[in-house]
Each structure stands twice: as C-alpha cells, then as structure tokens.
Write a protein that holds these residues in place. Structure first.
Motif, short mmCIF file in Angstrom:
data_model
loop_
_atom_site.label_atom_id
_atom_site.label_comp_id
_atom_site.label_asym_id
_atom_site.label_seq_id
_atom_site.Cartn_x
_atom_site.Cartn_y
_atom_site.Cartn_z
N PRO A 56 38.65 48.67 31.54
CA PRO A 56 38.13 49.02 32.78
C PRO A 56 38.30 50.68 32.57
N GLU A 57 38.74 50.96 31.75
CA GLU A 57 38.80 52.82 31.48
C GLU A 57 37.16 53.11 30.67
N LEU A 58 36.91 52.00 29.71
CA LEU A 58 35.85 52.10 28.55
C LEU A 58 34.26 51.58 29.74
N TYR A 59 35.12 51.49 30.80
CA TYR A 59 33.88 51.00 31.60
C TYR A 59 33.71 51.03 32.69
N PRO A 60 33.78 52.50 32.79
CA PRO A 60 33.97 53.03 34.35
C PRO A 60 33.60 52.46 35.60
N VAL A 61 32.05 51.78 35.65
CA VAL A 61 31.96 51.18 36.80
C VAL A 61 32.70 50.70 37.80
N VAL A 62 33.49 49.30 37.18
CA VAL A 62 34.38 48.28 37.68
C VAL A 62 35.81 49.41 38.48
N LEU A 63 35.64 50.72 38.34
CA LEU A 63 36.45 51.49 38.93
C LEU A 63 36.30 51.49 40.48
N HIS A 64 34.62 52.01 40.14
CA HIS A 64 34.00 52.51 40.99
C HIS A 64 34.60 51.63 42.95
N PRO A 65 34.88 52.11 43.54
CA PRO A 65 34.86 51.85 45.43
C PRO A 65 33.89 50.80 45.57
N ILE A 66 32.52 51.62 45.51
CA ILE A 66 31.30 50.26 46.24
C ILE A 66 31.82 49.16 44.96
N VAL A 67 31.64 49.00 43.74
CA VAL A 67 32.16 48.04 43.04
C VAL A 67 33.34 47.03 43.14
N ALA A 68 34.20 47.82 43.03
CA ALA A 68 35.31 47.51 43.84
C ALA A 68 36.01 46.31 44.75
N ARG A 70 33.68 44.73 46.03
CA ARG A 70 33.15 43.72 45.64
C ARG A 70 34.11 42.29 44.97
N GLY A 71 35.74 42.51 44.82
CA GLY A 71 36.23 41.83 45.09
C GLY A 71 37.10 41.55 43.31
N GLU A 72 38.25 40.95 43.41
CA GLU A 72 38.20 40.62 41.77
C GLU A 72 37.49 39.78 41.01
N GLY A 73 37.10 39.09 41.23
CA GLY A 73 35.86 38.44 40.95
C GLY A 73 34.33 39.05 40.09
N VAL A 74 34.14 39.58 40.94
CA VAL A 74 33.38 40.38 40.16
C VAL A 74 33.40 41.87 39.43
N VAL A 75 34.56 42.36 39.47
CA VAL A 75 35.04 42.91 38.72
C VAL A 75 35.63 42.57 37.24
N ALA A 76 35.61 41.07 37.28
CA ALA A 76 36.06 40.46 36.09
C ALA A 76 35.05 40.16 35.55
N GLY A 77 33.88 39.02 36.33
CA GLY A 77 33.07 39.10 35.63
C GLY A 77 31.84 40.41 35.25
N LEU A 78 32.07 41.30 35.43
CA LEU A 78 30.95 42.44 34.98
C LEU A 78 31.70 42.79 33.66
N LEU A 79 32.83 42.79 33.86
CA LEU A 79 33.76 43.46 32.31
C LEU A 79 34.17 41.81 31.22
N LEU A 80 33.72 40.83 31.32
CA LEU A 80 33.14 39.96 30.45
C LEU A 80 31.99 40.03 29.87
N GLN A 81 30.90 40.46 31.09
CA GLN A 81 29.66 41.07 30.36
C GLN A 81 29.59 41.99 29.90
N ARG A 82 30.57 42.84 29.57
CA ARG A 82 30.47 44.25 28.69
C ARG A 82 30.92 43.50 27.38
N LEU A 83 32.00 43.01 27.58
CA LEU A 83 32.68 42.26 26.01
C LEU A 83 31.36 41.19 25.23
N TYR A 84 31.00 40.74 25.65
CA TYR A 84 29.19 39.91 25.78
C TYR A 84 28.39 41.26 24.70
N ASP A 85 28.21 42.28 26.05
CA ASP A 85 27.20 43.23 25.76
C ASP A 85 28.05 44.26 24.35
#
Length: 346
Positions: A56-68, A70-85
């Motif tokens: 998450p430190e390499l994709y800091p948007v997931v650490l932003h309060p607005i994103v956080a 939204r819940g752990e599921g949203v954060v996990a999904g965004l990190l998975l999409q970041r891995l795909y990208d």
C-alpha cells in the motif's frame, strides 16, 4: 513500408561517421546459468488467505482517509487492480519499449558502432524481456482464475501512459533525430527498473508467488541495467555535440515518462469504487503531492542522473536547467544496487 522499417536505424545517418564507444565487457557470459528464463520455474499463484496483493505504501491512494473509509474490501480490491496494472505495464513496457530497441541493437540497426559481443548480448535481452512479458501476462490470468476478480478497464485497453509521454518527447526532436527518444527511453527504463523492483520481493505481507515473480524479474534487470548503462556510454559518444544539445534536454522528460504515476488509471479505479470526481481529485492530489513526487523521482533516478553527469551531459546549460527544473539535481541519495548481480557489482 516493410523494407523501410527494416532499414530504419535508431540514429540516422552513416554509421561510419559515428564515434566509437568504450570497450565492452560482456555481462552475459553466465546467462545460461543465471537467466530466469533458463533456470526459474513458472510461478504459480495460490490463494494464501492474504488480502494484500501490492504494497500500500507504493499505492498511497489506498491509505487516504476517503478511500480507507470505504472498508477493507475496497482497499483490497484496489490493491489487486494495482497488481494487475503493474503486471500489464510490465508486459507492455517489454513489448513496446525494450524488445524493439534490443532487436535493433542485435541486428546492427542502432546507428551506432557497437562491438559484436554487445550486439550478440542484445538477443539475450530480447529473450529475457519476452519471458518477462509472458510470465507477467500468464500470472495475471492465474490470479483472475484463482480469485475470481477480473481486471477492470480491459474492454477498450488504454495505451500505457508512457506511450503518450514519448510521443510528446518525439515532437520536440528535429525529424532527423526522431527515433533516438525510443533508444533514450529504453536506457532510462532499463537502468531505473531494477531499483523500483527491489522492495517488493522483501515484503512478507505479499503472496509468496508475487514476491518470487518480481524477484525473478529484478535479478534479470540487474544485468540489463549494466548493459544499458554501456549503451548510454556508446550513444553519448556517437552523438555529435549538436545532437547532444538536442537530446540532453529530453532526459528529464524521459525519466518522468517512466516514473511519474499514471493518474488517469488511478482515477479510473477510484471512480470504479464510487468516488466522485471531486473526491478523486482530492485523493490523488493529497496522495501524491507535487513536491513529494518530484523528490521520489529524483531519488529513484539519482544513479541515472549521475551517469549523465559523468558523461558531461549536464555541462550544457539548457540540459542542466531542465534537470534542475525537474528536481533531478541538487539532492544527495543512496544508490540502490541490491539486485545488481554479483558478477556486475564485484
């Protein structure tokens, strides 16, 4: 058309008129024993109960309060999409930016007077990079199958952001020099990527197969780093003083083309989890403040900046001014050599 493409050199003009580069010490004598395509297995993704697919430190948007919020599921999904990208970016980078250049070098169409062994080693890089593209694409397919979570935004695949950035750089060159930006970008990407890859294999929070795959890539890229540093030395000697004055100012742009985040792609994913346009703008701007992006790029590019400094590129006032404007000079950093192979760092 095809004959013209076959004959086209990266540097135009008669090769005989170009100055020879330095002596070349081959870095691939043990390639058969070291290259991941020769000795590493296919990495197989398995569900390990983790919800952390990318640091998450390499994709800091997931650490932003607005994103956080939204819940752990949203954060996990965004990190998975970041891995795909990340994996898709690797496949596109190898196929679009590195393999064509290494092929030109190997077949003697670089426009430079290169040693025969250097040309021969370029073919090994082509093989390495084709394997990196293949295993990245294969790994994405495995993750989709295991997790049941598809890649998003593939209905009309967007070109990687570096493509548009390279087009802009190309337009700044005179017609006679166009093509050198592709060579320059290959040098930039191949000398920077080994440092970028160095942290992920050490992150025990990630699935083991992810860490192993990135480690395989990083070890190969350590050898490529040293090879393309040699390409840079040959390129700079081959250029005329006038050409150096034209090419030098492009270097900061090429570095930013490779290292600056793809904000549009990030915005797409944030929109996909329900953020409004205003929220997306806020999250991106606060996650990547301009001054922090500049400092990060300066840090990651410090070794490459040193290479250009040693070649005398920054002796040109315009080139140095643009390096300074980009924040690439004036800050001391430690160089990252963790994944340079032993026979290179010795």
């Amino acid at each position: 058309m095809y004959l013209r493409a076959f004959k086209k050199q990266l540097l135009s003009g008669p090769v005989e008129a170009r100055t020879n580069g330095p002596e070349y010490s081959g870095f691939f004598a043990r390639w058969d024993a070291l290259a991941s395509v020769r000795r590493k297995p296919r990495r197989e993704f398995e569900a390990e109960g983790t919800r952390l697919f990318f640091p998450p430190e390499l994709y800091p948007v997931v650490l932003h309060p607005i994103v956080a919020a939204r819940g752990e599921g949203v954060v996990a999904g965004l990190l998975l999409q970041r891995l795909y990208d990340y994996l898709d970016f690797t496949t596109e980078l190898e196929n679009l930016a590195v393999i064509p250049i290494a092929t030109k070098i190997g077949r003697g169409r670089s426009g430079m007077r290169l040693p025969e062994q250097m040309r021969a080693d370029a073919h090994k890089i082509v093989t390495d990079e084709a394997w990196h593209a293949q295993f990245s694409d294969d790994f994405v397919r495995q993750i989709v199958t295991v997790t049941g979570c598809p890649r998003l935004g593939t209905e009309v695949p967007a070109a990687p952001v570096f493509v548009a950035r390279l087009d802009a750089l190309r337009q700044r060159l005179s017609p006679g020099l166009r093509g050198v930006e592709a060579l320059l970008f290959a040098i930039v990407s191949e000398t920077l990527i080994s440092g970028i890859l160095s942290d992920i294999p050490r992150d025990d929070r990630l699935p083991s197969a992810v860490r192993e795959l990135v480690r395989d890539h990083a070890e190969d890229e350590g050898r490529h780093h040293v090879y393309f540093r040699s390409v840079l030395q040959h390129l700079w000697r081959a250029l005329t003083p006038s050409e150096r004055r034209d090419v030098g100012p492009l270097v900061p742009g090429a570095i930013h083309a490779f290292l600056e985040p793809d904000y549009d792609r990030v915005a797409y994913h944030l929109g996909g989890v329900g953020l409004s346009s205003d929220e997306i703008d806020q999250v991106i701007s606060e996650s990547w403040p301009t001054h922090e992006v500049r400092q990060s790029i300066s840090r990651d590019a410090s070794q490459l900046t040193r290479y250009f400094t040693e070649l005398g590129a920054l002796n040109d006032a315009r080139t140095r001014d643009l390096f300074e404007e980009a924040g690439l000079v004036g800050i001391a950093h430690n160089s990252e050599t963790a994944y340079l192979p032993k026979e290179v760092t010795a």
